[in-house]
Design an enzyme around this catalytic site. Structure first.
Site, PDB file in Angstrom:
ATOM      1  N   GLU A   1     153.178  94.547  68.197  1.00 18.18           N
ATOM      2  CA  GLU A   1     154.639  94.585  68.214  1.00 18.18           C
ATOM      3  C   GLU A   1     155.234  94.065  66.907  1.00 18.18           C
ATOM      4  O   GLU A   1     156.248  94.580  66.423  1.00 18.18           O
ATOM      5  CB  GLU A   1     155.183  93.753  69.378  1.00 18.18           C
TER       6      GLU A   1
ATOM      7  N   THR B   1     110.556  91.452  69.361  1.00 24.14           N
ATOM      8  CA  THR B   1     111.306  92.367  68.495  1.00 24.14           C
ATOM      9  C   THR B   1     111.653  91.683  67.183  1.00 24.14           C
ATOM     10  O   THR B   1     111.520  92.257  66.096  1.00 24.14           O
ATOM     11  CB  THR B   1     112.578  92.861  69.195  1.00 24.14           C
TER      12      THR B   1
ATOM     13  N   LEU C   1     119.958  93.323  61.849  1.00 21.39           N
ATOM     14  CA  LEU C   1     121.020  93.352  62.858  1.00 21.39           C
ATOM     15  C   LEU C   1     122.403  93.340  62.222  1.00 21.39           C
ATOM     16  O   LEU C   1     123.286  92.571  62.605  1.00 21.39           O
ATOM     17  CB  LEU C   1     120.861  92.182  63.841  1.00 21.39           C
TER      18      LEU C   1
ATOM     19  N   GLU D   1     119.431  95.226  72.081  1.00 24.54           N
ATOM     20  CA  GLU D   1     118.659  96.237  71.349  1.00 24.54           C
ATOM     21  C   GLU D   1     117.153  96.127  71.541  1.00 24.54           C
ATOM     22  O   GLU D   1     116.406  96.857  70.905  1.00 24.54           O
ATOM     23  CB  GLU D   1     119.005  96.176  69.855  1.00 24.54           C
TER      24      GLU D   1
ATOM     25  N   GLY E   1     113.389  93.788  72.890  1.00 26.78           N
ATOM     26  CA  GLY E   1     112.495  94.884  73.167  1.00 26.78           C
ATOM     27  C   GLY E   1     112.553  95.404  74.605  1.00 26.78           C
ATOM     28  O   GLY E   1     113.497  95.136  75.355  1.00 26.78           O
TER      29      GLY E   1
ATOM     30  N   LEU F   1     115.174  94.539  77.702  1.00 28.56           N
ATOM     31  CA  LEU F   1     116.014  95.612  78.226  1.00 28.56           C
ATOM     32  C   LEU F   1     115.750  95.836  79.711  1.00 28.56           C
ATOM     33  O   LEU F   1     116.683  96.000  80.507  1.00 28.56           O
ATOM     34  CB  LEU F   1     115.758  96.905  77.451  1.00 28.56           C
TER      35      LEU F   1
END
Length: 352
Positions: free
Chosen positions: A53, A201, A209, A289, A291, A295
């Site tokens: 704004e 990793t 990164l 990301e 390993g 994940l």
């Protein structure tokens, strides 16, 4: 499409220009309209800087300033009503004498959440709500997730070979995806506050990164290193950007390197406890990301929001570390990226 929707779409278009630069604040766009003509527009450009704004009103020409008190302000998110990094935008709107404000959606942040709208109404401002509400909420999905669920928005990303492997034997690093996939990955990194990898990793890949293949801010580097066995020679510890090591041994801070102790990180509550700590640290969006084990831990927990899977159409490893097994996801589209294919998934809506 109504004029209200047309001008709100312009707000959304402007708001997206702040992607990656305003977190943990939301992306917001604003348009000031007099008699069907836009006389001012702006967006939130940087965290800690003026809100949409303010930029919108500052953009009004000297010749048009007399029209402000007869204009309608369109804003994609409810004007703030509290003193944060900047003064309340609701007060600015009232002070400028804007008679009508059209709001895309309410702000879920507890210090706002309807208070800005109520302040405008009490000052005699006509407020129209819910114009392109779904699109305005989708624009700030990361922000809404953080404040509604008190955890970061979680994005999972991995690259796999055509036959479903994420790395070679013994975690040997393999260049699986090509340059187009790398650019998309770095674009994604630029819009997430934190990027998380596991110990193996970090050790085998030694990733930087960063967003070096895409213009945008670097995310905070995060690593799970339970027993602090990673060597100081890794890129993660070069001090060039903020890095946080989650471990089971100690908590301390050295300039851009911070150690955060989390007890019993190997138990099944690791993911929710880690996300709670990240929220407390002000990291409201997370890219995981790798390993494969890390994940899979997120996938098994059911606490994730989207997954980005890059698959090589030409590389066959035949043996190695299998890619994560994605279950409970809803397909959300795909696109070719050179020799790779990107498939996107969303968490099933019935998951918490």
């Amino acid at each position: 499409m109504s004029p209200h929707e047309t001008f709100m779409d312009r707000c959304i278009q402007l708001a997206r220009l702040g992607a990656g630069w305003v977190a943990p604040n939301p992306m917001v766009g604003a348009v000031l309209v007099h008699d069907g003509r836009i006389i001012g527009e702006g967006y939130h450009k940087a965290y800690g800087g003026p809100h949409a704004e303010v930029h919108c009103l500052d953009s009004v020409s000297a010749a048009d300033r007399q029209l402000i008190t007869r204009s309608t302000l369109y804003v994609s998110l409810e004007p703030c009503a509290h003193f944060g990094k900047t003064p309340p935008c609701a007060d600015l709107n009232i002070r400028e004498g804007i008679p009508r404000v059209v709001v895309g959606c309410r702000d879920p942040f507890p210090a706002v959440n309807g208070k800005g709208i109520e302040k405008l109404k009490q000052a005699g401002v006509e407020v129209v709500q819910g114009v392109r509400e779904e699109a305005c909420r989708a624009l700030n999905e990361l922000f809404f997730t953080a404040h509604l669920f008190r955890r970061p928005f979680v994005s999972l990303k991995w690259a796999q070979s055509a036959d479903g492997f994420i790395a070679g034997l013994m975690g040997r690093r393999m260049l699986i995806s090509g340059p187009q996939a790398a650019r998309v990955t770095h674009q994604l990194r630029a819009t997430r506050q934190g990027i998380l990898v596991g110990t193996n990793t970090a050790l085998f890949d030694d990733p930087e990164l960063t967003t070096r293949h895409w213009p945008g801010p670097h995310p905070v580097r995060l690593v799970l290193d339970r027993q602090l066995r990673l060597p100081a020679s890794l890129h993660l510890f070069n001090g060039e950007q903020r890095s946080i090591v989650f471990n089971e041994l100690r908590s301390e801070r050295h300039f851009n390197l911070e150690y955060v102790r989390l007890e019993r990180m190997a138990d099944r509550d690791m993911v929710p406890r880690l996300l709670m700590k990240l929220y407390e640290l002000g990291i409201h969006s997370l890219l995981v990301e790798g390993g494969a084990a890390l994940l899979q831990c997120f996938l098994d927990s059911g606490i994730w929001d989207e997954a980005w899977r890059f698959t090589s159409r030409t590389l066959h490893l035949r043996k190695g570390i299998p890619a994560p097994l994605l279950q409970g996801g809803v397909f959300d589209g795909s696109e070719p990226l050179g020799a790779d294919q990107l498939d996107r998934f969303r968490r099933s809506p019935d998951k918490a």
